[in-house]
Design an enzyme around this catalytic site. Structure first.
Site, PDB file in Angstrom:
ATOM      1  N   GLU A   1      -1.964  -5.382  -3.582  1.00  0.00           N
ATOM      2  CA  GLU A   1      -1.172  -4.549  -2.752  1.00  0.00           C
ATOM      3  C   GLU A   1      -0.144  -5.551  -2.265  1.00  0.00           C
ATOM      4  OE1 GLU A   1      -3.396  -0.667  -1.213  1.00  0.00           O
ATOM      5  OE2 GLU A   1      -4.214  -2.543  -0.226  1.00  0.00           O
TER       6      GLU A   1
ATOM      7  N   ASP B   1       0.798  -1.218  -0.063  1.00  0.00           N
ATOM      8  CA  ASP B   1      -0.055  -0.022  -0.014  1.00  0.00           C
ATOM      9  C   ASP B   1       1.008   1.146   0.035  1.00  0.00           C
ATOM     10  OD1 ASP B   1      -2.520   1.607   0.496  1.00  0.00           O
ATOM     11  OD2 ASP B   1      -1.483   1.835   2.332  1.00  0.00           O
TER      12      ASP B   1
END
Length: 248
Positions: free
Chosen positions: A138, A67
């Site tokens: 992610e 992320d």
């Protein structure tokens, strides 16, 4: 001794060959630390302990890292692409590029769901699978970063993600913050707008929220999510579509 080492190596490679092939077709390069990529696709619903490791072998830590790496890479690309745009514009564009909805769609389009390892009870919940795919995407970015470094990861994001799945010019005209739009609508129309928690319940030990959008005392739409913020946005999007139809 050397022959024994070779035998162990080729046996290990052979057992991982199907996964390695899938991964190569997805990424377009030869991965190094295969265990990182395996971990990236392992959901916490079925995570197991690894010998010699204290942490659970799921993708949550990689997701956290990915992320941050994705945010940085997208921010840098936008900074260079739009040298004269304001900080507010860049922040909004980055937010649109890495939204939950967008990442889940990118992950689905890439076929990440085919590599996921999760509890079979979730399989029929298509919405949950899309969400798990987005999280795994992610985690995959986190795995690439640890395996290849930031410079390589940034090139991968630009070539395989932005060039194929993200159109920045199209995103400029895409509405993401429907709650903000509703607030503007309410202020302009002098209407009373309320986001009300209609229910809080335990669903398999996970608290979910049902948020209703109330305009002038009338409930227009509602939505459910694990967080109030996400539920508010989902309910706002539903409400906005209803208002567009009724005012058409």
């Amino acid at each position: 001794m050397l022959n024994s080492i070779k035998k162990i190596y080729f046996t290990s490679f052979s057992s991982n060959a199907p996964f390695y092939k899938q991964l190569y077709l997805l990424l377009g390069y030869c991965p190094g630390s295969l265990h990182l990529y395996k971990q990236a696709f392992l959901h916490n619903s079925i995570s197991k302990k690894l010998d010699g490791l204290d942490a659970k072998n799921n993708n949550e830590r990689l997701e956290y890292l990915g992320d941050a790496v994705l945010d940085l890479a997208i921010a840098e690309l936008l900074f260079k692409k739009y040298p004269f745009q304001s900080e507010g514009f860049l922040t909004e564009m980055r937010s649109k590029s890495v939204s939950r909805k967008k990442l889940s769609k990118i992950a689905t389009d890439m076929g990440i769901q085919d590599l996921l390892v999760f509890d079979k009870s979730i399989k029929r919940n298509h919405s949950a699978v899309r969400g798990i795919s987005g999280n795994a995407f992610e985690a995959l970015i986190g795995a690439i970063y640890l395996d290849k470094g930031y410079r390589f990861t940034k090139k991968f994001i630009n070539k395989k993600i932005v060039s194929v799945h993200l159109d920045f010019e199209d995103l400029k005209n895409t509405i993401e913050n429907f709650k903000s739009l509703l607030n503007q609508y309410a202020q302009k129309s002098k209407k009373e707008l309320e986001f009300k928690v209609l229910n809080e319940e335990e669903d398999n030990k996970i608290k979910t929220y049902i948020i209703g959008v109330i305009i002038d005392g009338e409930e227009i739409a509602r939505a459910r999510a694990k967080s109030k913020k996400v539920a508010e946005q989902l309910a706002s999007e539903k409400t906005w579509e209803i208002l567009k139809v009724s005012n058409a």
